[in-house]
Scaffold this active site. Structure first.
Site, short mmCIF file in Angstrom:
data_model
loop_
_atom_site.label_atom_id
_atom_site.label_comp_id
_atom_site.label_asym_id
_atom_site.label_seq_id
_atom_site.Cartn_x
_atom_site.Cartn_y
_atom_site.Cartn_z
N ASP A 367 120.63 -59.05 111.98
CA ASP A 367 121.54 -58.11 111.34
C ASP A 367 122.05 -57.17 112.44
O ASP A 367 121.41 -57.05 113.50
CB ASP A 367 120.77 -57.31 110.27
CG ASP A 367 121.62 -56.22 109.65
OD1 ASP A 367 122.77 -56.52 109.31
OD2 ASP A 367 121.13 -55.09 109.53
N ASP A 561 116.58 -54.87 108.98
CA ASP A 561 115.91 -53.58 108.88
C ASP A 561 114.91 -53.51 107.73
O ASP A 561 114.26 -52.49 107.54
CB ASP A 561 116.92 -52.43 108.77
CG ASP A 561 117.81 -52.54 107.55
OD1 ASP A 561 117.47 -53.32 106.64
OD2 ASP A 561 118.83 -51.84 107.49
N ASP A 565 118.21 -55.77 104.02
CA ASP A 565 118.38 -57.22 104.15
C ASP A 565 117.27 -58.03 103.49
O ASP A 565 116.97 -59.14 103.93
CB ASP A 565 118.47 -57.57 105.64
CG ASP A 565 119.65 -56.90 106.30
OD1 ASP A 565 120.78 -57.17 105.88
OD2 ASP A 565 119.46 -56.09 107.21
#
Length: 664
Positions: A367, A561, A565
């Protein structure tokens, strides 16, 4: 929540941004939760070396004179001297083995290492090989002691992460400080932490500045500066000033308590290699027993001059050599050492099965926000239009974002800096993947991405803006935009380079930000491919595609994180979360938690997994090879019981010592 936007066909191209995304998904893997290993030592408690060593001294005080004066003792009346010395030594050294074997037989678990040891040594006594019988039990006991020491070291390496568990809290009651148990402190209470003391509970600093040692939680040795209004966590150590802290979580809900629970349950998730060895021992042991029985019975029947005593002795040697204890003990210990070694580096692995999975990872997906970038946003530019000014536009943005917990919203409120009356904001609505609509001062305000403007058919001149941009419109009239900055983490580029050096085939970045930002960051850090302007559900779709192309034996790791997510972490073969000094959602959701927030730790985790796997297979290959050689020597009468002791206990001891390398 991160808003990840679809581009409508309205004339402007690719202008989304990574903003406001919230998932409440639970990460459910099916794991083998129960691991029952019958063993004659209890490894759940602390190792008491004194209690282990004293019996060994007594046994050796009987055994050594017995070996020295064996001939004289043997020549006593009915060899009574030999029995008086060796039988007590045998019972002292082997009682736990005999007891475990008997208990297991009553439970229907006949074929295990304790059964092999019992039959072999009692058989040796029956054919008057007392020194060998005691030797087998004695060296087995010594091997068990070394195993206990190794397990204790592994456990202590994990406990080093947890020894910051505070013993007391200084609570402020009517102007006085009282020492109380952290478990008795309530949310909202004020505690005082003096220099050198451990912070006992999670909370917010309401007075004082200091530096705190976070190494127990993160593995990071550099002290962290904390100031008024910042959050501190249980387990940190106050280095300098006096801190007054308002407690925000009960002790059982604190970061350190969650980590303690995590590492204590890590051993329940077994690696495939551990499961294989457990099954292997289940079939291997009865084969050994029946082979030994055949060696004892058949040769005297079919070979001329073969005596029963000679072949029974060879069969007993075969039993001792074939004990699988070296494998059964050293392999779980190797994995446990790997988990402990990772914990010392601020990498929390929830079970050895995830170390195995890391070995097969050929695709690592990151991410962007909070993982490769700092995730600490700052307002850098305010561009008002259509009669608005900087101050009013920022005030409007702060109010409309007042109910959001996303870092972008927090940065806008921080830049505004004044208290917001929540009653001024009505009809608040989050438009998933686009932005926010709310009524502020009886005017309809929208705030979000460029695609939100297109969705609402709001006219604006430019959608090719660089950076993270929040657009605002009031009563369908464009009011301007605010530019938010986020910085790359220092080791982001190094993390990608390290993964490529290790042979990871693909590195991928997923983001809801626009193409321009994603392209710039991908070039800066050297990532292979990226997907931009993704909605939350589109991230899962990308992971699905990557999983289908990873190859039969390849695995996909996702690094996020842990809060934003969760669905993607759940779908990947191994989910890795940036723990953020103990983010609750990260600890509960991911398979692996990186407590330092450093993306370079991903490569380090894979390196630890590979080293652990190498050590485990070294032990398997070494133990099986040595046993195969000595089984052959035993059948042909070349190996004695002493060689059998080496092939069993010696191999187990060497395998245990090798397994402890996973700690380093």
């Amino acid at each position: 929540m991160k808003r990840k936007i679809h581009l409508e066909s309205s004339g402007c191209s690719n202008c989304g941004h990574d903003h406001h995304e919230n998932h409440n998904h639970v990460h459910n893997h099916n794991h083998d939760e129960n691991h029952n290993h019958d063993h004659n030592h209890d490894h759940s408690g602390e190792l008491n070396l004194k209690n282990e060593v004293l019996p060994l001294i007594v046994i050796l005080s009987l055994y050594v004179p017995g070996i020295i004066f064996e001939d004289q003792l043997h020549n006593t009346f009915y060899s009574i001297g030999e029995y008086l010395l060796f039988i007590p030594a045998y019972l002292l050294s082997g009682w736990s083995v005999l007891k475990t074997a008997g208990r297991n037989i009553l439970r229907g678990k006949v074929f295990d290492e304790t059964f092999l040891m019992t039959v072999a040594t009692l058989g040796a006594i029956a054919i008057h090989k007392l020194p060998e019988a005691v030797g087998v039990m004695l060296f087995y006991k010594i091997g068990e002691l070394f195993q206990d020491i190794a397990v204790s070291r592994s456990r202590n390496s994990i406990k080093a992460l947890l020894e910051v568990r505070p013993d007391y809290a200084n609570i402020q009651i009517e102007g006085e400080l009282k020492k109380v148990s952290p478990e008795t402190v309530n949310v909202g209470d004020i505690i005082v932490v003096k220099p050198g003391e451990k912070i006992p509970l999670d909370g917010e600093i309401i007075d004082g500045n200091s530096q705190v040692d976070t190494s127990a939680l993160t593995g990071e040795s550099v002290p962290r500066t904390v100031r008024l209004g910042e959050t501190v966590l249980a387990g940190m150590i106050n280095k300098m000033g006096v801190l007054s802290i308002r407690v925000t979580k009960l002790f059982d809900e604190s970061s350190i308590a969650k980590i303690l629970d995590l590492v204590q349950n890590a051993k329940s998730k077994k690696a495939e290699t551990e499961k294989f060895i457990t099954k292997f021992a289940r079939y291997y042991t009865p084969i050994v027993v029946f082979t030994s029985l055949a060696v004892a019975i058949l040769p005297p029947l079919f070979i001329s001059g073969a005596t029963s005593s000679e072949w029974i002795y060879r069969a007993l040697i075969l039993l001792v050599i074939s004990c699988p204890c070296g494998l059964v003990i050293s392999i779980p210990l190797g994995y446990f050492g790997g988990v402990g070694g990772a914990a010392r580096r601020g990498i929390l692995v929830k079970g050895s099965t995830f170390l195995d999975t890391l070995n097969a990872v050929n695709t690592v997906v990151f991410d962007k926000t909070g993982t490769l970038t700092q995730g600490v946003f700052k307002v850098v530019e305010i561009i008002p239009l259509n009669g608005w000014n900087d101050e009013k536009l920022l005030q409007l943005a702060a109010k409309v974002e007042s109910h959001s917990n996303h870092p972008i919203a927090q940065s806008i409120r921080k830049a505004y800096g004044e208290k917001i009356d929540e009653f001024e904001v009505r009809d608040y609505e989050e438009i998933a993947g686009y932005g926010i609509r709310a009524k502020v001062e009886n005017r309809v305000v929208i705030a979000g991405s460029d695609r939100l403007l297109h969705r609402e058919n709001i006219y604006h001149d430019n959608c090719q803006l660089e950076g993270t941009v929040i657009h605002l419109a009031v009563d369908d009239i464009y009011a301007g935009y605010i530019v938010i900055a986020d910085e790359l983490k220092e080791d982001a580029r190094f993390a990608i380079q390290a993964l490529k050096r290790m042979g990871v085939e693909r590195t991928v970045m997923l983001t809801g930000d626009n193409q321009a930002i994603a392209s710039r960051i991908a070039q800066q850090i050297g990532i292979d491919t990226y997907e931009a302007e993704l909605l939350p559900e589109e991230k899962v779709n990308v992971i699905e595609k990557l999983l289908s192309t990873a190859g039969k034996h390849g695995k996909v790791a996702f690094v996020g994180d842990g809060i934003n997510d969760a669905p993607v972490i759940a779908r990947a073969d191994v989910g890795i979360a940036m723990g953020g000094l103990g983010s609750d959602a990260a600890i509960e959701t991911a398979d692996i938690v990186i407590m330092t927030d450093a993306p370079s730790k991903v490569a380090e985790a894979i390196q630890i997994a590979r080293k652990t796997r190498t050590i485990v297979w070294q032990n398997i290959g070494f133990a099986l090879a040595i046993k195969a050689v000595f089984i052959g020597l035993g059948i042909f009468g070349i190996a004695t019981m002493w060689e059998a002791v080496f092939a069993d206990v010696g191999v187990a001891l060497l395998a245990i010592l090798n397994a402890t390398r996973a700690m380093k």
